[in-house]
Scaffold this motif. Structure first.
Motif, PDB file in Angstrom:
ATOM      1  N   GLN A 255     -39.089  37.218 -67.924  1.00  0.00           N
ATOM      2  CA  GLN A 255     -40.010  36.695 -66.925  1.00  0.00           C
ATOM      3  C   GLN A 255     -41.024  35.775 -67.575  1.00  0.00           C
ATOM      4  O   GLN A 255     -41.286  35.862 -68.789  1.00  0.00           O
ATOM      5  N   ALA A 256     -41.585  34.897 -66.775  1.00  0.00           N
ATOM      6  CA  ALA A 256     -42.615  34.000 -67.280  1.00  0.00           C
ATOM      7  C   ALA A 256     -43.747  34.818 -67.904  1.00  0.00           C
ATOM      8  O   ALA A 256     -44.164  35.838 -67.352  1.00  0.00           O
ATOM      9  N   GLY A 257     -44.202  34.351 -69.070  1.00  0.00           N
ATOM     10  CA  GLY A 257     -45.249  35.056 -69.789  1.00  0.00           C
ATOM     11  C   GLY A 257     -44.736  36.008 -70.854  1.00  0.00           C
ATOM     12  O   GLY A 257     -45.509  36.442 -71.718  1.00  0.00           O
ATOM     13  N   ASP A 258     -43.455  36.336 -70.789  1.00  0.00           N
ATOM     14  CA  ASP A 258     -42.855  37.238 -71.768  1.00  0.00           C
ATOM     15  C   ASP A 258     -42.587  36.522 -73.084  1.00  0.00           C
ATOM     16  O   ASP A 258     -42.741  35.295 -73.196  1.00  0.00           O
ATOM     17  N   SER A 259     -42.164  37.303 -74.062  1.00  0.00           N
ATOM     18  CA  SER A 259     -41.800  36.777 -75.377  1.00  0.00           C
ATOM     19  C   SER A 259     -40.326  37.048 -75.652  1.00  0.00           C
ATOM     20  O   SER A 259     -39.736  37.981 -75.089  1.00  0.00           O
TER      21      SER A 259
ATOM     22  N   SER B  37     -39.566  32.680 -62.910  1.00  0.00           N
ATOM     23  CA  SER B  37     -40.986  32.503 -62.573  1.00  0.00           C
ATOM     24  C   SER B  37     -41.423  33.475 -61.491  1.00  0.00           C
ATOM     25  O   SER B  37     -40.627  34.191 -60.917  1.00  0.00           O
TER      26      SER B  37
ATOM     27  N   ARG C 129     -47.164  28.009 -78.830  1.00  0.00           N
ATOM     28  CA  ARG C 129     -46.458  29.128 -78.185  1.00  0.00           C
ATOM     29  C   ARG C 129     -45.266  29.604 -79.006  1.00  0.00           C
ATOM     30  O   ARG C 129     -44.953  30.796 -79.019  1.00  0.00           O
TER      31      ARG C 129
ATOM     32  N   ASP D 239     -38.954  26.472 -69.992  1.00  0.00           N
ATOM     33  CA  ASP D 239     -38.315  26.748 -71.280  1.00  0.00           C
ATOM     34  C   ASP D 239     -36.863  27.179 -71.104  1.00  0.00           C
ATOM     35  O   ASP D 239     -36.137  27.342 -72.096  1.00  0.00           O
TER      36      ASP D 239
ATOM     37  N   ASN E 193     -43.371  32.779 -77.438  1.00  0.00           N
ATOM     38  CA  ASN E 193     -44.367  33.533 -76.680  1.00  0.00           C
ATOM     39  C   ASN E 193     -44.786  32.757 -75.440  1.00  0.00           C
ATOM     40  O   ASN E 193     -44.609  31.540 -75.374  1.00  0.00           O
ATOM     41  N   ARG E 194     -45.343  33.483 -74.491  1.00  0.00           N
ATOM     42  CA  ARG E 194     -45.856  32.865 -73.250  1.00  0.00           C
ATOM     43  C   ARG E 194     -44.820  31.926 -72.650  1.00  0.00           C
ATOM     44  O   ARG E 194     -45.092  30.766 -72.342  1.00  0.00           O
ATOM     45  N   LEU E 195     -43.627  32.445 -72.486  1.00  0.00           N
ATOM     46  CA  LEU E 195     -42.523  31.635 -71.990  1.00  0.00           C
ATOM     47  C   LEU E 195     -42.777  31.157 -70.571  1.00  0.00           C
ATOM     48  O   LEU E 195     -43.397  31.851 -69.757  1.00  0.00           O
ATOM     49  N   LYS E 196     -42.286  29.957 -70.295  1.00  0.00           N
ATOM     50  CA  LYS E 196     -42.433  29.328 -68.991  1.00  0.00           C
ATOM     51  C   LYS E 196     -41.048  29.059 -68.413  1.00  0.00           C
ATOM     52  O   LYS E 196     -40.058  28.989 -69.144  1.00  0.00           O
TER      53      LYS E 196
END
Length: 122
Positions: free
Chosen positions: A13-17, A122, A66, A89, A83-86
């Motif tokens: 999910q967005a925000g994950d690493s 997202s 990131r 990405d 990190n902080r995946l969007k």
């Protein structure tokens, strides 16, 4: 010849690493630069990050701050900590190796892995 095998992709999910790894085998002594590229559907392959033998690094502006690339010369591996995946990405990520100094151009790289898919919802 050099063989490259990526691992670590997945659905997050967005925000994950997520951490990608690439293992090199074969004539690894010839490698100077290792890098990660990515390619999203319908888009050209783009540079993500690179690291030289002496650990100099370079990052695309879109991932700077990131993503972190690291390398273990003894183990012939290169990792990409994301990190902080969007959502943007999302792409197939490819490991690449070059016998020369780093470049952001895919044509400079002599060896490529098969790719690992990263999907960020997202």
């Amino acid at each position: 010849q050099v063989q490259l095998v990526e691992s670590g992709g997945g659905l997050v999910q967005a925000g994950d690493s997520l951490r990608l790894s690439c293992a090199a085998s074969g004539r690894t002594f010839s490698i100077y630069t290792m890098a990660w590229f990515r390619q999203a559907p319908g888009k050209e392959r783009e540079f993500v990050a690179a690291i030289t033998w002496d650990s100099s690094t370079d990052y695309a502006d879109s991932v700077k701050g990131r993503f972190t690339i690291s390398r273990d010369n003894a183990e012939n591996t290169v990792d990409l900590q994301m990190n902080r995946l969007k959502a943007e990405d999302t792409a197939a990520y490819y490991c690449a190796a070059s016998r020369t100094y780093y470049s952001r151009y895919s044509s400079a790289y002599n060896y490529w892995g098969q790719g690992t898919q990263v999907t960020v919802s997202s």
